[in-house]
Design a protein around this motif. Structure first.
Motif, short mmCIF file in Angstrom:
data_model
loop_
_atom_site.label_atom_id
_atom_site.label_comp_id
_atom_site.label_asym_id
_atom_site.label_seq_id
_atom_site.Cartn_x
_atom_site.Cartn_y
_atom_site.Cartn_z
N VAL A 3 3.02 -11.63 7.68
CA VAL A 3 2.50 -12.86 7.07
C VAL A 3 2.42 -12.69 5.56
O VAL A 3 2.01 -11.63 5.07
CB VAL A 3 1.09 -13.19 7.64
CG1 VAL A 3 0.53 -14.44 6.99
CG2 VAL A 3 1.15 -13.35 9.15
N LEU A 4 2.82 -13.72 4.83
CA LEU A 4 2.68 -13.76 3.37
C LEU A 4 1.67 -14.85 3.01
O LEU A 4 1.78 -15.98 3.48
CB LEU A 4 4.03 -14.07 2.71
CG LEU A 4 4.02 -14.41 1.22
CD1 LEU A 4 3.57 -13.22 0.37
CD2 LEU A 4 5.41 -14.89 0.75
N CYS A 30 0.32 -10.47 -0.01
CA CYS A 30 -0.30 -11.57 -0.74
C CYS A 30 0.27 -11.61 -2.14
O CYS A 30 0.37 -10.59 -2.82
CB CYS A 30 -1.82 -11.39 -0.78
SG CYS A 30 -2.67 -12.83 -1.45
N ALA A 31 0.69 -12.81 -2.57
CA ALA A 31 1.26 -12.98 -3.91
C ALA A 31 0.46 -14.03 -4.68
O ALA A 31 0.35 -15.15 -4.20
CB ALA A 31 2.73 -13.44 -3.80
N PRO A 32 -0.14 -13.73 -5.83
CA PRO A 32 -0.20 -12.38 -6.38
C PRO A 32 -1.38 -11.55 -5.85
O PRO A 32 -1.41 -10.36 -6.06
CB PRO A 32 -0.35 -12.63 -7.88
CG PRO A 32 -1.05 -13.94 -7.99
CD PRO A 32 -0.65 -14.75 -6.78
N GLY A 33 -2.35 -12.18 -5.17
CA GLY A 33 -3.49 -11.44 -4.62
C GLY A 33 -4.50 -11.02 -5.66
O GLY A 33 -4.42 -11.45 -6.82
N GLU A 42 -0.79 -6.08 1.24
CA GLU A 42 -0.08 -5.49 0.11
C GLU A 42 0.13 -6.61 -0.91
O GLU A 42 0.75 -7.63 -0.60
CB GLU A 42 1.26 -4.92 0.59
CG GLU A 42 2.01 -4.20 -0.49
CD GLU A 42 3.30 -3.57 0.05
OE1 GLU A 42 3.36 -3.17 1.25
OE2 GLU A 42 4.27 -3.51 -0.73
N CYS A 43 -0.42 -6.42 -2.12
CA CYS A 43 -0.29 -7.47 -3.13
C CYS A 43 1.03 -7.31 -3.87
O CYS A 43 1.42 -6.20 -4.22
CB CYS A 43 -1.46 -7.42 -4.10
SG CYS A 43 -3.01 -7.84 -3.28
#
Ligand code: AMP
Ligand code: GLY
Length: 423
Positions: A3-4, A30-33, A42-43
């Motif tokens: 999952v993003l 996660c972007a950018p987190g 993981e960002c």
């Protein structure tokens, strides 16, 4: 599955935490987190508005589901870009996210489909707006049409204030192109309630209710902010109110969007005012609220990944959406000076205390990794959430946990959930 999550605030931290509970999920990006989201995800250093880069990343990593937390990318059409590349994504397309992206659109929709809301007029010419205001009753509400970080709403007590407001929004363009058009609407009084709902295009499933505290200071004083704290459920959102809203507001909104050829899939956040004449819509948002997500998601029992997928697939009617029979309160810890100017970079201590305790959560918003640990990096720094068997207990627990966290310039409201005492 992989999952993003797109976004970087406390809301996205709460979404990441909830997604991480799903036994179906092996890996979260996660972007950018932010510094707190890293515990679950993981960002990746791609900004939320970089749609092509995000889609390329999702392809490269074989992402099974992307969840968009923020309004800007949704209104900008991130979902259309992902779908065009065959990627599964949770959120409304651009032509549906307009429900949040244009207040003039949403007001016209409500008028056309008889959905209860404040009386209003839309204006694209400042002179015409001023003429209208000359014969208006005060207070009156001015709203920039487009996205304005929740700050494009002015409540004006006199013609002089309104005149200054028209200049700010339409002439000086304080909120940029968001002020090309403006809504002038009747001032309403009553209790405010937020109801976030899952929508699959035809079926809508409302979540438990919540209430935000938008002003910076105790007693609802000071400037408007993104939100200084929340509680859930709202004791004012009775079964009778719920029944009315389902019949006259929620389903009619979903049906209206479908009838307009703007099928809505994702979250509709109903900002409601419980007036003497019944519930009316203050605003729609096309995403989870922040910090509403921080009290609603910790109370949600159902696997959120199942719900996201049902919204995409149009099978939400088969989901049994369940919430705990408890309560939650979130107190936002901000940098003193927010929402105007504030210093950043102070070391945050006490975060580990949350790891050992059930029912206590710390959701990061403006934080970053410093050389000695996690530091403050924004106006709203953290959201401290606690649950309890009822609202009073949840509030006591939340304020107890607020004291665990220490950083220089820590500022918070002392009266989050005070309305509970009046219920
Ligand atoms: P909005 O972004 O439209 O939710 O507006 C932000 C805040 O302004 C709301 O949460 C209300 O507190 C207030 N507000 C907006 N519209 C009205 C209205 N018609 N009457 C009274 N208060 C309003
Ligand atoms: N807390 C209000 C919002 O997310 O718009």
């Amino acid at each position: 599955m992989k999952v993003l999550i797109v976004g970087s605030g406390g809301r996205e931290h709460a979404i990441a935490w909830k997604v991480a509970q799903s036994p179906r999920v092996d890996k979260i990006y996660c972007a950018p987190g932010n510094a707190g989201i890293e515990e679950y995800a993981e960002c990746v250093d791609i900004k939320a508005m970089e749609f092509d880069a995000l889609a390329a990343f999702a392809k490269e990593k074989g992402i099974d589901l992307t969840v968009v937390g923020m309004d800007d990318p949704l209104v900008g059409g991130i979902v259309d870009v992902f779908e065009a590349q065959g990627l599964r994504v949770f959120g409304p397309r651009k032509n549906a996210a307009i429900l949040e992206g244009s207040k003039a659109f949403s007001k016209d929709l409500m008028k056309k489909y008889n959905i209860p809301t404040a009386a209003y007029e839309n204006f694209t010419d400042p002179q015409a707006a001023l003429e209208y205001l000359k014969t208006s009753k005060f207070p009156i509400v001015l709203k920039a049409d487009g996205l304005a970080l929740g700050k494009g709403v002015l409540i004006c007590n006199s013609y002089e204030e309104a005149e200054a407001g028209v200049r700010e929004i339409m002439t000086d363009k304080k909120f940029g192109s968001a002020g090309n058009c403006m809504v002038i609407e009747e001032f309403m009084t009553g209790r405010e309630v937020s109801v976030l709902s899952y929508v699959d295009g035809k079926t809508i499933k409302p979540m438990t209710s919540a209430q935000d505290h938008k002003r910076a200071g105790d007693g609802d004083t000071g400037l408007n902010t993104g939100g200084m704290g929340t509680f859930s459920p709202s004791p004012f959102y009775t079964e009778e109110v719920d029944e009315f809203c389902r019949k006259y507001i929620y389903q009619p909104t979903v049906d209206a969007m479908a009838a307009e050829g703007r099928e809505f899939k994702g979250i509709i956040f109903f900002g409601l005012m419980l007036t003497e004449d019944g519930p009316k819509v203050l605003e729609y948002n096309a995403r989870f609220g922040d910090p509403e997500a921080q009290v609603v998601l910790p109370r949600m029992k159902t696997d959120i990944v199942d719900v996201f997928e049902a919204c995409i697939d149009g099978t939400l009617d088969q989901i049994d959406l369940q919430f705990e029979d408890n309560a939650a309160v979130c107190v936002v810890l901000a940098s003193d000076g927010y929402p105007v100017s504030y210093k950043k970079g102070y070391l945050i201590e006490g975060l580990d205390a949350f790891k050992e305790k059930d029912g206590y959560y710390v959701f990061h918003a403006g934080t970053a990794k410093g050389k000695d640990g996690i530091v403050t990096n924004g106006g709203r720094v953290l959201g401290v959430t606690a649950t309890g068997p009822n609202l009073k207990a949840a509030r006591k627990n939340a304020y107890e946990a607020v004291d665990w966290v220490k950083f220089e310039n820590k500022y918070y409201r002392n009266d989050i959930g005070k309305a509970i005492d009046e219920a």
